[in-house]
Design an enzyme around this catalytic site. Structure first.
Site, PDB file in Angstrom:
ATOM      1  N   GLY A  72      24.070  -1.572  46.891  1.00  0.00           N
ATOM      2  CA  GLY A  72      25.058  -1.758  45.831  1.00  0.00           C
ATOM      3  C   GLY A  72      24.666  -1.054  44.539  1.00  0.00           C
ATOM      4  O   GLY A  72      25.494  -0.392  43.903  1.00  0.00           O
ATOM      5  N   THR A  73      23.393  -1.158  44.160  1.00  0.00           N
ATOM      6  CA  THR A  73      22.960  -0.604  42.876  1.00  0.00           C
ATOM      7  C   THR A  73      23.157   0.913  42.840  1.00  0.00           C
ATOM      8  O   THR A  73      23.653   1.456  41.848  1.00  0.00           O
ATOM      9  CB  THR A  73      21.469  -0.959  42.641  1.00  0.00           C
ATOM     10  OG1 THR A  73      21.365  -2.383  42.668  1.00  0.00           O
ATOM     11  CG2 THR A  73      20.975  -0.438  41.316  1.00  0.00           C
ATOM     12  N   ASN A 152      28.552 -12.837  41.122  1.00  0.00           N
ATOM     13  CA  ASN A 152      27.425 -13.223  41.986  1.00  0.00           C
ATOM     14  C   ASN A 152      26.707 -14.479  41.510  1.00  0.00           C
ATOM     15  O   ASN A 152      25.937 -15.060  42.259  1.00  0.00           O
ATOM     16  CB  ASN A 152      26.422 -12.069  42.093  1.00  0.00           C
ATOM     17  CG  ASN A 152      25.955 -11.584  40.738  1.00  0.00           C
ATOM     18  OD1 ASN A 152      26.772 -11.186  39.907  1.00  0.00           O
ATOM     19  ND2 ASN A 152      24.673 -11.613  40.511  1.00  0.00           N
ATOM     20  N   GLN A 180      29.892  -8.831  46.533  1.00  0.00           N
ATOM     21  CA  GLN A 180      29.891 -10.220  47.019  1.00  0.00           C
ATOM     22  C   GLN A 180      31.117 -10.572  47.864  1.00  0.00           C
ATOM     23  O   GLN A 180      31.158 -11.650  48.465  1.00  0.00           O
ATOM     24  CB  GLN A 180      29.785 -11.205  45.834  1.00  0.00           C
ATOM     25  CG  GLN A 180      28.433 -11.181  45.125  1.00  0.00           C
ATOM     26  CD  GLN A 180      27.279 -11.768  45.962  1.00  0.00           C
ATOM     27  OE1 GLN A 180      27.488 -12.447  46.976  1.00  0.00           O
ATOM     28  NE2 GLN A 180      26.054 -11.494  45.545  1.00  0.00           N
ATOM     29  N   SER A 200      27.069  -3.750  49.908  1.00  0.00           N
ATOM     30  CA  SER A 200      25.648  -3.851  50.233  1.00  0.00           C
ATOM     31  C   SER A 200      25.504  -4.664  51.522  1.00  0.00           C
ATOM     32  O   SER A 200      25.926  -5.820  51.585  1.00  0.00           O
ATOM     33  CB  SER A 200      24.958  -4.546  49.063  1.00  0.00           C
ATOM     34  OG  SER A 200      23.594  -4.667  49.322  1.00  0.00           O
ATOM     35  N   ALA A 201      24.890  -4.047  52.542  1.00  0.00           N
ATOM     36  CA  ALA A 201      24.862  -4.664  53.872  1.00  0.00           C
ATOM     37  C   ALA A 201      24.111  -5.997  53.909  1.00  0.00           C
ATOM     38  O   ALA A 201      24.466  -6.885  54.684  1.00  0.00           O
ATOM     39  CB  ALA A 201      24.229  -3.698  54.878  1.00  0.00           C
ATOM     40  N   HIS A 202      23.071  -6.145  53.069  1.00  0.00           N
ATOM     41  CA  HIS A 202      22.258  -7.366  53.187  1.00  0.00           C
ATOM     42  C   HIS A 202      22.971  -8.605  52.640  1.00  0.00           C
ATOM     43  O   HIS A 202      22.469  -9.713  52.765  1.00  0.00           O
ATOM     44  CB  HIS A 202      20.875  -7.182  52.545  1.00  0.00           C
ATOM     45  CG  HIS A 202      20.844  -7.134  51.046  1.00  0.00           C
ATOM     46  ND1 HIS A 202      20.372  -8.172  50.296  1.00  0.00           N
ATOM     47  CD2 HIS A 202      21.199  -6.168  50.169  1.00  0.00           C
ATOM     48  CE1 HIS A 202      20.429  -7.839  49.000  1.00  0.00           C
ATOM     49  NE2 HIS A 202      20.924  -6.630  48.910  1.00  0.00           N
ATOM     50  N   THR A 238      18.282  12.880  54.593  1.00  0.00           N
ATOM     51  CA  THR A 238      18.547  12.427  55.960  1.00  0.00           C
ATOM     52  C   THR A 238      19.095  11.003  55.936  1.00  0.00           C
ATOM     53  O   THR A 238      18.564  10.144  55.236  1.00  0.00           O
ATOM     54  CB  THR A 238      17.250  12.489  56.796  1.00  0.00           C
ATOM     55  OG1 THR A 238      16.756  13.826  56.721  1.00  0.00           O
ATOM     56  CG2 THR A 238      17.502  12.110  58.245  1.00  0.00           C
ATOM     57  N   CYS A 328      17.653 -10.666  40.773  1.00  0.00           N
ATOM     58  CA  CYS A 328      16.925  -9.713  39.938  1.00  0.00           C
ATOM     59  C   CYS A 328      16.257 -10.428  38.764  1.00  0.00           C
ATOM     60  O   CYS A 328      15.241  -9.993  38.272  1.00  0.00           O
ATOM     61  CB  CYS A 328      17.879  -8.656  39.398  1.00  0.00           C
ATOM     62  SG  CYS A 328      19.181  -8.234  40.524  1.00  0.00           S
TER      63      CYS A 328
HETATM   64  N1  PLP Z   1      26.454  -6.262  42.510  1.00  0.00           N
HETATM   65  C1  PLP Z   1      26.447  -7.565  42.800  1.00  0.00           C
HETATM   66  C2  PLP Z   1      27.635  -8.394  42.448  1.00  0.00           C
HETATM   67  C3  PLP Z   1      25.343  -8.147  43.440  1.00  0.00           C
HETATM   68  O1  PLP Z   1      25.342  -9.449  43.732  1.00  0.00           O
HETATM   69  C4  PLP Z   1      24.233  -7.305  43.769  1.00  0.00           C
HETATM   70  C5  PLP Z   1      23.010  -7.897  44.389  1.00  0.00           C
HETATM   71  O2  PLP Z   1      22.536  -8.933  43.984  1.00  0.00           O
HETATM   72  C6  PLP Z   1      24.300  -5.950  43.469  1.00  0.00           C
HETATM   73  C7  PLP Z   1      25.419  -5.464  42.833  1.00  0.00           C
HETATM   74  C8  PLP Z   1      23.178  -5.009  43.839  1.00  0.00           C
HETATM   75  O3  PLP Z   1      23.178  -4.754  45.216  1.00  0.00           O
HETATM   76  P1  PLP Z   1      21.866  -4.186  45.987  1.00  0.00           P
HETATM   77  O4  PLP Z   1      20.934  -5.341  46.143  1.00  0.00           O
HETATM   78  O5  PLP Z   1      22.360  -3.709  47.302  1.00  0.00           O
HETATM   79  O6  PLP Z   1      21.327  -3.084  45.154  1.00  0.00           O
END
Ligand code: PLP
Length: 378
Positions: A72-73, A152, A180, A200-202, A238, A328
């Site tokens: 996501g970031t 989030n 989310q 974001s897959a996780h 890659t 974070c």
């Molecule tokens: N945006 C939101 C709303 C999130 O909850 C998160 C992760 O906590 C992110 C962005 C960042 O995603 P990633 O962990 O894949 O960098």
């Protein structure tokens, strides 16, 4: 040993067994470089492109609008910086409740590229003031509206269609951080009027370090990483073939089980709310817990008297994993910027619990029992 009660699914989710199987199979049998022209290379290319097609179908876009990222970031940073560099956008309308990946990136862009940030007002529950958004859009032409689909920390849901209609009326672009919501709801981007999205897959039982962004074709920008022709010249390097295969499987499964998962998770959230209300006098919830809110997130505001620094360790000793803010910022006891923006009472400690399809009613009972005991002993 206490059983583990994992209630931090907004931070990250356990991977599904079937996702692990797909990835393991891929690691064993698909080891070529997708750019190589021989059989192993072609095999890897097929895996990547099948994943892209599958994800594109679930998002309602074309495969050429899906770009794989490390999460996501990276997607957020890319979209924001390319909107400035390639699409010449100078005004960004956002809220103070966004993820740090958005807020920090925009702050840096104000220094590097002299953009202007305009913050839209939110109400006490954290919902966007659409009238104020309309006013900001009238005053700043050709803006980019950057508003997350679900928060989030507090789970509030954005009325995305109403926002995109306002954007259309003012020639603004709409970027929604959908990290989310993708995998929790059917997020059909053209229907919602979203121009750029991040995933974001996780967050949906896929692997960490894998994600994607959607860039609608009419707003396509230039290369984000240079040095190779991957991702149609947009992101050199890659491809993370195993991660991409796992992510596509995770998203397919999330969609197959979406209705059943929604019902069971929403039930757990309501049970948790009811039990907390019954057991802890003076309990409150940050955001709009029983209103327009994501079923997977509940932000609890505890009565004063509970030591915020002791809360997480005390629950951890009982085998309970929760968060006091976004992942974070956990680890440091810094007050959540979202709760600060909401003007939540500083004397009331907050806990974010976030559920997944793997949680059970027994786990919710256990969590409520332990947090009630902590409140009573404070
Ligand atoms: N945006 C939101 C709303 C999130 O909850 C998160 C992760 O906590 C992110 C962005 C960042 O995603 P990633 O962990 O894949 O960098």
């Amino acid at each position: 040993m206490k059983p583990l009660t994992y209630l931090d699914n907004a931070a990250s989710t356990p991977m599904r067994k079937e996702v692990l199987e797909v990835m393991y199979d891929c690691m064993q049998h698909v080891y070529g470089n997708p750019s190589s022209l021989h059989e192993q290379g072609r095999k890897a290319k097929v895996v990547v492109e099948q994943a892209r097609r599958s994800i594109a179908r679930l998002m309602g876009v074309t495969p050429s609008e899906v770009f794989f990222t490390s999460g996501g970031t990276e997607a957020i940073n890319t979209i924001l910086s390319r909107c400035v560099a390639d699409l010449s956008r100078r005004h960004f309308i956002t809220s103070r409740l966004e993820h740090p990946a958005v807020l920090k990136c925009l702050e840096l862009l104000t220094q590097e590229a002299s953009i202007d940030i305009h913050y839209v007002d939110t109400d006490v529950k954290g919902h966007i003031n659409l009238t104020h958004l309309d006013g900001l859009l009238s005053n700043h032409k050709d803006a980019v509206v950057v508003l997350m689909h679900a928060n989030n920390e507090i789970g509030n849901l954005l009325p995305a269609t109403a926002v995109s209609e306002l954007c259309r009326g003012h020639d603004a672009l709409f970027f929604s951080d959908t990290v989310q919501t993708i995998g929790k709801y059917e997020v059909l981007l053209p229907k919602l009027g979203i121009d750029f999205a991040a995933a974001s897959a996780h967050k949906f039982h896929g692997p960490k370090g894998t994600g994607f962004m959607v860039v609608r074709s009419e707003h396509l920008f230039k290369a984000m990483l240079r040095g190779g022709g991957q991702e149609r010249n947009m992101r050199a390097g890659t491809e993370n073939v195993y991660g991409i295969a796992g992510m596509a499987k995770a998203l397919e499964m999330a969609h197959e089980q979406m209705d059943a998962d929604y019902r069971s998770i929403a039930g757990l959230k309501q049970t948790c709310i009811n039990l907390l209300k019954e057991n802890i006098s003076g309990i409150q919830f940050n955001g709009d817990a029983e209103g327009n809110s994501l079923h997977t997130i509940l932000n609890i505001s505890l009565p004063g008297g509970v030591d915020p620094e002791m809360l997480l360790p005390a629950l951890d000793i009982e085998g309970i994993c929760v968060s006091t803010g976004s992942a974070c910022s956990s680890g440091s006891i810094k007050r959540s910027a979202v709760l600060k923006a909401l003007k939540a009472e500083p004397g009331r400690p907050s806990v974010r619990v976030s559920f997944s399809c793997f949680n059970t009613a027994e786990e919710i009972n256990y969590f409520v029992e332990k947090i009630t005991a902590i409140c009573q002993s404070s």
